[in-house]
Scaffold this motif. Structure first.
Motif, PDB file in Angstrom:
ATOM      1  N   ALA A 125       0.835  -1.206   0.000  1.00 40.14           N
ATOM      2  CA  ALA A 125       0.000   0.000   0.000  1.00 40.14           C
ATOM      3  C   ALA A 125       0.870   1.257   0.000  1.00 40.14           C
ATOM      4  O   ALA A 125       1.921   1.305   0.629  1.00 40.14           O
ATOM      5  CB  ALA A 125      -0.911  -0.002   1.221  1.00 40.14           C
ATOM      6  N   GLY A 126       0.403   2.266  -0.693  1.00 36.06           N
ATOM      7  CA  GLY A 126       1.103   3.533  -0.730  1.00 36.06           C
ATOM      8  C   GLY A 126       0.837   4.367   0.514  1.00 36.06           C
ATOM      9  O   GLY A 126      -0.053   4.063   1.314  1.00 36.06           O
ATOM     10  N   LEU A 127       1.583   5.437   0.663  1.00 37.21           N
ATOM     11  CA  LEU A 127       1.461   6.283   1.840  1.00 37.21           C
ATOM     12  C   LEU A 127       0.070   6.904   1.946  1.00 37.21           C
ATOM     13  O   LEU A 127      -0.477   7.002   3.047  1.00 37.21           O
ATOM     14  CB  LEU A 127       2.536   7.369   1.829  1.00 37.21           C
ATOM     15  CG  LEU A 127       2.588   8.307   3.025  1.00 37.21           C
ATOM     16  CD1 LEU A 127       2.687   7.547   4.343  1.00 37.21           C
ATOM     17  CD2 LEU A 127       3.747   9.282   2.878  1.00 37.21           C
ATOM     18  N   SER A 128      -0.529   7.286   0.836  1.00 44.29           N
ATOM     19  CA  SER A 128      -1.871   7.878   0.912  1.00 44.29           C
ATOM     20  C   SER A 128      -2.885   6.857   1.426  1.00 44.29           C
ATOM     21  O   SER A 128      -3.792   7.209   2.194  1.00 44.29           O
ATOM     22  CB  SER A 128      -2.300   8.450  -0.438  1.00 44.29           C
ATOM     23  OG  SER A 128      -2.335   7.446  -1.418  1.00 44.29           O
ATOM     24  N   ALA A 129      -2.729   5.594   1.063  1.00 44.34           N
ATOM     25  CA  ALA A 129      -3.615   4.543   1.581  1.00 44.34           C
ATOM     26  C   ALA A 129      -3.384   4.339   3.076  1.00 44.34           C
ATOM     27  O   ALA A 129      -4.342   4.126   3.833  1.00 44.34           O
ATOM     28  CB  ALA A 129      -3.395   3.240   0.821  1.00 44.34           C
ATOM     29  N   VAL A 130      -2.135   4.426   3.504  1.00 41.59           N
ATOM     30  CA  VAL A 130      -1.811   4.300   4.924  1.00 41.59           C
ATOM     31  C   VAL A 130      -2.492   5.416   5.707  1.00 41.59           C
ATOM     32  O   VAL A 130      -3.119   5.179   6.746  1.00 41.59           O
ATOM     33  CB  VAL A 130      -0.276   4.316   5.146  1.00 41.59           C
ATOM     34  CG1 VAL A 130       0.069   4.493   6.609  1.00 41.59           C
ATOM     35  CG2 VAL A 130       0.349   3.045   4.587  1.00 41.59           C
ATOM     36  N   VAL A 131      -2.407   6.651   5.206  1.00 40.07           N
ATOM     37  CA  VAL A 131      -3.042   7.784   5.870  1.00 40.07           C
ATOM     38  C   VAL A 131      -4.546   7.560   5.977  1.00 40.07           C
ATOM     39  O   VAL A 131      -5.134   7.698   7.054  1.00 40.07           O
ATOM     40  CB  VAL A 131      -2.751   9.104   5.113  1.00 40.07           C
ATOM     41  CG1 VAL A 131      -3.600  10.247   5.666  1.00 40.07           C
ATOM     42  CG2 VAL A 131      -1.281   9.449   5.188  1.00 40.07           C
ATOM     43  N   GLY A 132      -5.164   7.186   4.863  1.00 37.51           N
ATOM     44  CA  GLY A 132      -6.609   6.964   4.857  1.00 37.51           C
ATOM     45  C   GLY A 132      -7.047   5.885   5.826  1.00 37.51           C
ATOM     46  O   GLY A 132      -8.034   6.043   6.554  1.00 37.51           O
ATOM     47  N   ARG A 133      -6.301   4.809   5.882  1.00 40.42           N
ATOM     48  CA  ARG A 133      -6.686   3.710   6.765  1.00 40.42           C
ATOM     49  C   ARG A 133      -6.454   4.072   8.225  1.00 40.42           C
ATOM     50  O   ARG A 133      -7.245   3.720   9.089  1.00 40.42           O
ATOM     51  CB  ARG A 133      -5.928   2.446   6.391  1.00 40.42           C
ATOM     52  CG  ARG A 133      -6.582   1.168   6.895  1.00 40.42           C
ATOM     53  CD  ARG A 133      -8.068   1.023   6.516  1.00 40.42           C
ATOM     54  NE  ARG A 133      -8.348   1.256   5.136  1.00 40.42           N
ATOM     55  CZ  ARG A 133      -8.423   0.328   4.189  1.00 40.42           C
ATOM     56  NH1 ARG A 133      -8.251  -0.924   4.488  1.00 40.42           N
ATOM     57  NH2 ARG A 133      -8.702   0.667   2.948  1.00 40.42           N
ATOM     58  N   LEU A 134      -5.382   4.810   8.518  1.00 41.48           N
ATOM     59  CA  LEU A 134      -5.172   5.271   9.898  1.00 41.48           C
ATOM     60  C   LEU A 134      -6.334   6.151  10.352  1.00 41.48           C
ATOM     61  O   LEU A 134      -6.799   6.044  11.490  1.00 41.48           O
ATOM     62  CB  LEU A 134      -3.851   6.037  10.018  1.00 41.48           C
ATOM     63  CG  LEU A 134      -2.588   5.202  10.121  1.00 41.48           C
ATOM     64  CD1 LEU A 134      -1.353   6.073   9.971  1.00 41.48           C
ATOM     65  CD2 LEU A 134      -2.545   4.427  11.425  1.00 41.48           C
ATOM     66  N   LEU A 135      -6.808   7.007   9.464  1.00 42.80           N
ATOM     67  CA  LEU A 135      -7.960   7.856   9.796  1.00 42.80           C
ATOM     68  C   LEU A 135      -9.201   7.017  10.055  1.00 42.80           C
ATOM     69  O   LEU A 135      -9.973   7.302  10.975  1.00 42.80           O
ATOM     70  CB  LEU A 135      -8.214   8.874   8.682  1.00 42.80           C
ATOM     71  CG  LEU A 135      -7.186   9.993   8.569  1.00 42.80           C
ATOM     72  CD1 LEU A 135      -7.407  10.788   7.290  1.00 42.80           C
ATOM     73  CD2 LEU A 135      -7.241  10.906   9.790  1.00 42.80           C
ATOM     74  N   GLU A 136      -9.405   5.985   9.244  1.00 40.83           N
ATOM     75  CA  GLU A 136     -10.546   5.088   9.449  1.00 40.83           C
ATOM     76  C   GLU A 136     -10.463   4.394  10.802  1.00 40.83           C
ATOM     77  O   GLU A 136     -11.464   4.304  11.520  1.00 40.83           O
ATOM     78  CB  GLU A 136     -10.614   4.042   8.343  1.00 40.83           C
ATOM     79  CG  GLU A 136     -11.103   4.567   7.015  1.00 40.83           C
ATOM     80  CD  GLU A 136     -11.192   3.463   5.978  1.00 40.83           C
ATOM     81  OE1 GLU A 136     -11.666   2.352   6.318  1.00 40.83           O
ATOM     82  OE2 GLU A 136     -10.776   3.709   4.836  1.00 40.83           O
TER      83      GLU A 136
END
Length: 110
Positions: free
Chosen positions: A43-54
């Protein structure tokens, strides 16, 4: 890992991914089976950010962890718009927040 060697930006990102990994990550395990799903290993960094927010807003996450996961997401988000030393610093902060959260989970202080 050699204790005297700093992790690279890629290694920090790998650690963030590992915490969120769909199969082995400790963050998704907190919410299983009904919370947000983990991420693939690439996963890319933007996906990591999104999932952390979730995860930060998931009702299954223990309340003391939610703000720490939120701060990790914010730090990782800043890494998206940074480069060089600034990016490294933001990734390091995100990693530190996840390490803090993992410490709470491991200590059973939730």
């Amino acid at each position: 890992m050699n204790a005297n060697r700093r992790m690279t930006s890629e290694e920090l990102l790998q650690e963030l991914r590992a915490a969120l990994d769909a199969n082995t990550g400790w963050v998704p395990a907190l919410c299983a089976p009904s919370g947000p799903a983990g991420l693939p290993a690439d996963a890319g960094l933007s996906a990591v950010v999104g999932r952390l927010l979730e995860f930060a807003s998931a009702p299954e996450v223990p309340a003391p962890l939610a703000p720490i996961l939120q701060r990790a997401a914010e730090a990782a988000d800043m890494a998206l718009v940074s480069e060089g030393a600034a990016m490294y610093g933001h990734l390091g902060a995100a990693y530190a927040y996840l390490t803090q959260a993992r410490g709470l989970v491991d200590s059973d202080d939730l």
